[in-house]
Design an enzyme around this catalytic site. Sequence first.
Site, PDB file in Angstrom:
ATOM      1  N   GLU A  64       2.856   1.451   7.366  1.00 13.37           N
ATOM      2  CA  GLU A  64       4.038   0.772   7.926  1.00 13.37           C
ATOM      3  C   GLU A  64       4.547   1.361   9.237  1.00 13.37           C
ATOM      4  O   GLU A  64       5.653   1.914   9.293  1.00 13.37           O
ATOM      5  CB  GLU A  64       5.174   0.777   6.899  1.00 13.37           C
ATOM      6  CG  GLU A  64       4.811   0.088   5.609  1.00 13.37           C
ATOM      7  CD  GLU A  64       5.996  -0.065   4.650  1.00 13.37           C
ATOM      8  OE1 GLU A  64       7.030   0.587   4.866  1.00 13.37           O
ATOM      9  OE2 GLU A  64       5.870  -0.839   3.694  1.00 13.37           O
ATOM     10  N   GLU A 121       1.081  -2.888  -1.151  1.00  9.75           N
ATOM     11  CA  GLU A 121       2.363  -2.600  -1.804  1.00  9.75           C
ATOM     12  C   GLU A 121       3.090  -3.901  -2.083  1.00  9.75           C
ATOM     13  O   GLU A 121       3.077  -4.822  -1.259  1.00  9.75           O
ATOM     14  CB  GLU A 121       3.306  -1.768  -0.913  1.00  9.75           C
ATOM     15  CG  GLU A 121       3.013  -0.293  -0.878  1.00  9.75           C
ATOM     16  CD  GLU A 121       3.996   0.463   0.012  1.00  9.75           C
ATOM     17  OE1 GLU A 121       5.194   0.101   0.061  1.00  9.75           O
ATOM     18  OE2 GLU A 121       3.553   1.422   0.660  1.00  9.75           O
ATOM     19  N   ASN A 153       1.785  -4.872   3.055  1.00  7.28           N
ATOM     20  CA  ASN A 153       2.886  -4.516   2.156  1.00  7.28           C
ATOM     21  C   ASN A 153       3.927  -5.629   2.242  1.00  7.28           C
ATOM     22  O   ASN A 153       4.483  -5.881   3.325  1.00  7.28           O
ATOM     23  CB  ASN A 153       3.557  -3.199   2.579  1.00  7.28           C
ATOM     24  CG  ASN A 153       2.628  -2.001   2.458  1.00  7.28           C
ATOM     25  OD1 ASN A 153       1.499  -2.112   1.986  1.00  7.28           O
ATOM     26  ND2 ASN A 153       3.101  -0.846   2.897  1.00  7.28           N
ATOM     27  N   ARG A 158      -3.660   4.052  -5.242  1.00  9.51           N
ATOM     28  CA  ARG A 158      -3.404   4.365  -3.831  1.00  9.51           C
ATOM     29  C   ARG A 158      -2.428   5.533  -3.749  1.00  9.51           C
ATOM     30  O   ARG A 158      -1.315   5.450  -4.273  1.00  9.51           O
ATOM     31  CB  ARG A 158      -2.821   3.139  -3.110  1.00  9.51           C
ATOM     32  CG  ARG A 158      -2.406   3.425  -1.693  1.00  9.51           C
ATOM     33  CD  ARG A 158      -1.954   2.167  -0.930  1.00  9.51           C
ATOM     34  NE  ARG A 158      -1.524   2.544   0.401  1.00  9.51           N
ATOM     35  CZ  ARG A 158      -0.341   2.247   0.934  1.00  9.51           C
ATOM     36  NH1 ARG A 158       0.531   1.510   0.274  1.00  9.51           N
ATOM     37  NH2 ARG A 158      -0.027   2.668   2.138  1.00  9.51           N
ATOM     38  N   TYR A 211       7.471  -7.265   0.511  1.00 16.45           N
ATOM     39  CA  TYR A 211       8.588  -7.098  -0.423  1.00 16.45           C
ATOM     40  C   TYR A 211       9.518  -8.299  -0.514  1.00 16.45           C
ATOM     41  O   TYR A 211      10.036  -8.620  -1.559  1.00 16.45           O
ATOM     42  CB  TYR A 211       9.405  -5.846  -0.062  1.00 16.45           C
ATOM     43  CG  TYR A 211       8.706  -4.569  -0.470  1.00 16.45           C
ATOM     44  CD1 TYR A 211       8.829  -4.077  -1.758  1.00 16.45           C
ATOM     45  CD2 TYR A 211       7.887  -3.886   0.419  1.00 16.45           C
ATOM     46  CE1 TYR A 211       8.171  -2.924  -2.169  1.00 16.45           C
ATOM     47  CE2 TYR A 211       7.223  -2.726   0.024  1.00 16.45           C
ATOM     48  CZ  TYR A 211       7.371  -2.258  -1.281  1.00 16.45           C
ATOM     49  OH  TYR A 211       6.707  -1.131  -1.686  1.00 16.45           O
ATOM     50  N   HIS A 261       1.998   8.718   5.495  1.00 19.63           N
ATOM     51  CA  HIS A 261       3.058   7.901   4.891  1.00 19.63           C
ATOM     52  C   HIS A 261       4.399   8.574   5.185  1.00 19.63           C
ATOM     53  O   HIS A 261       5.009   9.187   4.308  1.00 19.63           O
ATOM     54  CB  HIS A 261       2.808   7.747   3.383  1.00 19.63           C
ATOM     55  CG  HIS A 261       3.542   6.609   2.746  1.00 19.63           C
ATOM     56  ND1 HIS A 261       2.920   5.599   2.040  1.00 19.63           N
ATOM     57  CD2 HIS A 261       4.863   6.304   2.713  1.00 19.63           C
ATOM     58  CE1 HIS A 261       3.821   4.733   1.581  1.00 19.63           C
ATOM     59  NE2 HIS A 261       5.015   5.145   1.987  1.00 19.63           N
TER      60      HIS A 261
HETATM   61  C1  PNW Z   1       7.992   0.791   1.784  1.00 22.39           C
HETATM   62  N1  PNW Z   1      13.084  -2.283   4.217  1.00 22.39           N
HETATM   63  O1  PNW Z   1       8.988   1.034   2.728  1.00 22.39           O
HETATM   64  C2  PNW Z   1       7.297   2.124   1.722  1.00 22.39           C
HETATM   65  O2  PNW Z   1       5.950   2.071   2.098  1.00 22.39           O
HETATM   66  C3  PNW Z   1       7.486   2.850   0.441  1.00 22.39           C
HETATM   67  O3  PNW Z   1       7.324   4.219   0.676  1.00 22.39           O
HETATM   68  C4  PNW Z   1       8.831   2.503  -0.156  1.00 22.39           C
HETATM   69  O4  PNW Z   1       9.148   3.294  -1.257  1.00 22.39           O
HETATM   70  C5  PNW Z   1       8.798   1.038  -0.509  1.00 22.39           C
HETATM   71  O5  PNW Z   1       8.540   0.258   0.632  1.00 22.39           O
HETATM   72  C6  PNW Z   1      10.056   0.505  -1.161  1.00 22.39           C
HETATM   73  O6  PNW Z   1      11.139   0.576  -0.302  1.00 22.39           O
HETATM   74  C7  PNW Z   1       9.980   0.177   3.024  1.00 22.39           C
HETATM   75  O7  PNW Z   1      14.252  -1.851   4.196  1.00 22.39           O
HETATM   76  C8  PNW Z   1      11.260   0.664   3.093  1.00 22.39           C
HETATM   77  O8  PNW Z   1      12.834  -3.451   4.639  1.00 22.39           O
HETATM   78  C9  PNW Z   1      12.295  -0.143   3.466  1.00 22.39           C
HETATM   79  C10 PNW Z   1      12.018  -1.460   3.812  1.00 22.39           C
HETATM   80  C11 PNW Z   1      10.733  -1.960   3.736  1.00 22.39           C
HETATM   81  C12 PNW Z   1       9.710  -1.140   3.359  1.00 22.39           C
END
Ligand code: PNW
Length: 466
Positions: A172, A382, A314, A82, A316, A127
Amino acid sequence: MSEIKLPVGAFPPDFAWGAATAAYQIEGGWNMDGKGPSIWDTFCHAKGKVYEDQTGDVACNSYQLWDEDLKCIQQLGLTHYRLSFSWSRLLPDGTTNCVNPKGVMYYNKVINDLIANAVTPMVTLYHFDLPQALENHGGWKSPDIADFFDSYARFCFETFGDRVKLWITVNEPYVCAKFGYEDGIFAPGLKEPGTSVYLVGHNMLRAHARAWHSYDANFRHLQGGKVSIALNSDWAVPLDPASPKDVEATARYMDFILGWFACPVFCTGDYPETMKSRIEARNLELGFSKAPRLPKFLEDEPNPLGTADFFALNYYTSRKVKDTSSHRSELSFSGDQAAEGVTDQSWPVCGVSWLAVVPEGLRKLLKYIKETYNNPAIYITENGFSQTGPVQLEDIDRCQFYQDTLQEIAKALREDGVDVRGYFAWSLLDNFEWTEGFSVRFGLFHVDCYSAELKRSIYRSVGAEL
Ligand code: PNW
């Protein structure tokens, strides 16, 4: 432990195994060969915005070192990759009045090389890196942006759609709108609490819907691809499960992150009721009577409902949520949301402070999406684990993270019957992590962005013999 082991037989044979990157974070070549500037070029050059005033001017130099990236992809044996297109590399002023042939050549080579190596490309059109020329025209706050985006998307479908079959319109929208226009920590760095965030989110949905409809009407029958929008979400649970207020706040928390975009696209064609009623109530409470803060979808343009051919997620991290509706606050997104997410003491944190490691949250979120959004086909576009401080190629904890995460996805597939089609690790390379610069490393390959060679070195978690 030397490398990630997949749970045997847990994944269907056609499951997509990928890694993800984004143009501004890896390409560099910020003003090479006719590329126009983007809002991230402007933002980083302004100083004082990013860790140690670092920029993506060079980053991993993937613009010139694509062959090295391809080797990394081959070494991992990925089935998918991707990437995102830099809008202003293709269209320097953001419009189709002027096309940059060198930009087209670059992405043609990337796509052709991937396909020649049996790797399926998934391309994100946007992006975070809006052409500066369009920012000067009002950017995502201007209603015209949907037209500009639609023209750009059509140009990409026309030029690359014979080979690219998986498209993401916007990455996002939550992060773009919230960090860029509410908190001011991402480009374009505006702090306009409680107002612009909703307008920008709305225009992103309008732009996405226009592009999906363009694809559906003009390209799908010829190219047979799929188009979606990548939505980020935490998984949230009530801080005190016995408190009805925390339980309600948790639903609100999810609606203000995921539902904001997923409800219009997958459920009702409109914003979640929780958002509409909270924002209305806050308007009354604060005596705010200017233009509606949460815009309405108009009848005379394409509605977002049904404009996704799969769910792109995505994920995290997870949060415990407490109700903050009794707190006094000024006009703001968090005042509207009235729910605060905190991390649990027992959750380990990797690298950056916001990133509590909660693989089981992914399984729960997948099940929630299945149940809330009509059992869609889901690609995890992601997910990843960051490292800060000294570089450790022997990244045992990241290896454990991927192992645990894949176990959770396997359970979601087999035990919960969630239709998960693929998994993209963030990221192929250590890269420019936005405001954190190069201090936060998410890569499967280490890139020393402080050295001239920018050599790629594999981390142990993905199979290095060190
Ligand atoms: C994503 N948060 O962004 C992005 O899609 C990527 O470009 C980035 O590198 C990756 O996550 C890792 O951070 C985020 O603070 C950035 O919650 C910050 C957050 C979540 C997603």
